[in-house]
Design a protein around this motif. Structure first.
Motif, short mmCIF file in Angstrom:
data_model
loop_
_atom_site.label_atom_id
_atom_site.label_comp_id
_atom_site.label_asym_id
_atom_site.label_seq_id
_atom_site.Cartn_x
_atom_site.Cartn_y
_atom_site.Cartn_z
N TRP A 66 0.85 -1.18 0.00
CA TRP A 66 0.00 0.00 0.00
C TRP A 66 0.89 1.23 0.00
O TRP A 66 2.13 1.11 -0.04
CB TRP A 66 -0.96 -0.02 1.18
CG TRP A 66 -0.32 0.11 2.55
CD1 TRP A 66 0.48 -0.81 3.18
CD2 TRP A 66 -0.45 1.20 3.46
NE1 TRP A 66 0.86 -0.35 4.41
CE2 TRP A 66 0.30 0.88 4.62
CE3 TRP A 66 -1.13 2.42 3.41
CZ2 TRP A 66 0.40 1.73 5.72
CZ3 TRP A 66 -1.03 3.27 4.52
CH2 TRP A 66 -0.28 2.92 5.64
N LEU A 67 0.29 2.43 0.04
CA LEU A 67 1.06 3.67 -0.08
C LEU A 67 0.85 4.57 1.14
O LEU A 67 -0.06 5.40 1.16
CB LEU A 67 0.66 4.41 -1.36
CG LEU A 67 1.06 3.72 -2.67
CD1 LEU A 67 0.42 4.45 -3.85
CD2 LEU A 67 2.57 3.66 -2.82
N PRO A 68 1.69 4.41 2.16
CA PRO A 68 1.63 5.34 3.29
C PRO A 68 1.98 6.76 2.83
O PRO A 68 2.68 6.95 1.82
CB PRO A 68 2.70 4.79 4.25
CG PRO A 68 2.92 3.37 3.82
CD PRO A 68 2.69 3.36 2.35
N ILE A 69 1.54 7.75 3.58
CA ILE A 69 1.78 9.15 3.21
C ILE A 69 3.27 9.44 3.04
O ILE A 69 3.67 10.06 2.04
CB ILE A 69 1.13 10.10 4.23
CG1 ILE A 69 -0.39 10.04 4.08
CG2 ILE A 69 1.61 11.54 4.02
CD1 ILE A 69 -1.16 10.85 5.10
N PRO A 70 4.16 9.04 3.96
CA PRO A 70 5.59 9.34 3.76
C PRO A 70 6.16 8.72 2.48
O PRO A 70 7.09 9.28 1.89
CB PRO A 70 6.25 8.74 5.00
CG PRO A 70 5.17 8.73 6.04
CD PRO A 70 3.92 8.42 5.28
N VAL A 71 5.61 7.58 2.06
CA VAL A 71 6.08 6.95 0.83
C VAL A 71 5.68 7.79 -0.38
O VAL A 71 6.47 8.00 -1.30
CB VAL A 71 5.53 5.51 0.72
CG1 VAL A 71 5.86 4.90 -0.64
CG2 VAL A 71 6.09 4.64 1.85
N MET A 72 4.46 8.31 -0.37
CA MET A 72 4.03 9.18 -1.45
C MET A 72 4.82 10.49 -1.45
O MET A 72 5.15 11.04 -2.51
CB MET A 72 2.53 9.44 -1.36
CG MET A 72 1.69 8.22 -1.70
SD MET A 72 -0.09 8.57 -1.77
CE MET A 72 -0.48 8.64 -0.02
N GLU A 73 5.14 10.99 -0.26
CA GLU A 73 5.98 12.20 -0.18
C GLU A 73 7.37 11.92 -0.74
O GLU A 73 7.96 12.78 -1.42
CB GLU A 73 6.07 12.65 1.28
CG GLU A 73 4.75 13.18 1.84
CD GLU A 73 4.80 13.47 3.32
OE1 GLU A 73 3.97 14.26 3.80
OE2 GLU A 73 5.66 12.88 4.02
#
Length: 230
Positions: A66-73
């Motif tokens: 999945w895509l946690p917020i820090p990963v998308m950042e």
């Protein structure tokens, strides 16, 4: 996919993923992907980079990913763009998960062709094994989602589990697939009846020699056309 309506933003997940970096192999892969685009157009790589990031998260958590917020950042920084532009893409495409999922993400097609061909029976097999729509089983193995058309209408009903399609399903064959996955086995992907891809069940009914080799029928067609002209 799961999580599109249940966006995760909490301190625990932020702390867990705050230092996200590419694994060495993925760093090479990311550079290769970005290099496909002209200078100044690197943001065009956002979809493949999000997919790569989701797969890395999956490998680290033994899930589909999945895509946690820090990963998308992190992806946004890699592409020199804003987080909101990456978030817009991630939340638009259902291939990206906005919340944790299980080891196997079971996506059951419920669109009309699959519904008419028995998607309710497919869901019943899932329910009997403790799967619930929008939830992950307690053992972390399965997340169940009902989705729109997955593009295999000729082989309905079907499901997508992670990267694989399983088609021509019945309640029994779906149950067998779930049980095999739970045992750590790899079920046969594709049609669960005697057919190759979307060919007629039981094998070809016309141009049968093409199943053996690239057979040239043109001579026969020319002769037949000549007889018709006479």
């Amino acid at each position: 996919m799961a999580g599109q309506g249940s966006f995760v933003d909490d301190a625990q997940q932020r702390a867990r993923w705050e230092g996200f970096q590419w694994k060495p192999d993925n760093a090479k892969r990311a550079a290769e992907i970005i290099g496909r685009y002209p200078e100044g157009r690197q943001v065009s790589a956002v979809i493949p980079l999000l997919d790569l990031a989701q797969r890395q998260v999956g490998a680290e958590t033994n899930t589909q990913g999945w895509l946690p917020i820090p990963v998308m950042e992190f992806v946004a920084n890699e592409l020199g763009t804003s987080y909101i532009r990456v978030l817009e893409v991630a939340t638009f495409y259902t291939m990206f998960n906005m919340a944790p999922v299980g080891r196997f993400h079971v996506q059951v097609c419920g669109t009309t062709p699959c519904m008419l061909r028995g998607s309710d029976d497919v869901l019943e097999a899932c329910y009997k094994r403790g799967l619930k729509k929008g939830h992950t089983t307690d053992d972390g193995l399965f997340t169940l989602t009902e989705v729109e058309c997955l593009g295999a209408c000729a082989n309905a009903p079907m499901v997508q589990i992670n990267d694989d399609n399983y088609e021509d399903l019945t309640e029994a064959s779906m149950a067998a697939i779930l049980d095999a996955l739970a045992r750590g086995e790899k079920p046969k992907v594709g049609p669960q009846v005697d057919r190759q891809t979307s060919c007629p069940e039981g094998g070809p009914t016309t141009l049968k020699k093409m199943a053996e080799r690239n057979y040239d029928y043109r001579g026969q067609w020319t002769a037949t056309a000549g007889e018709g002209a006479q």
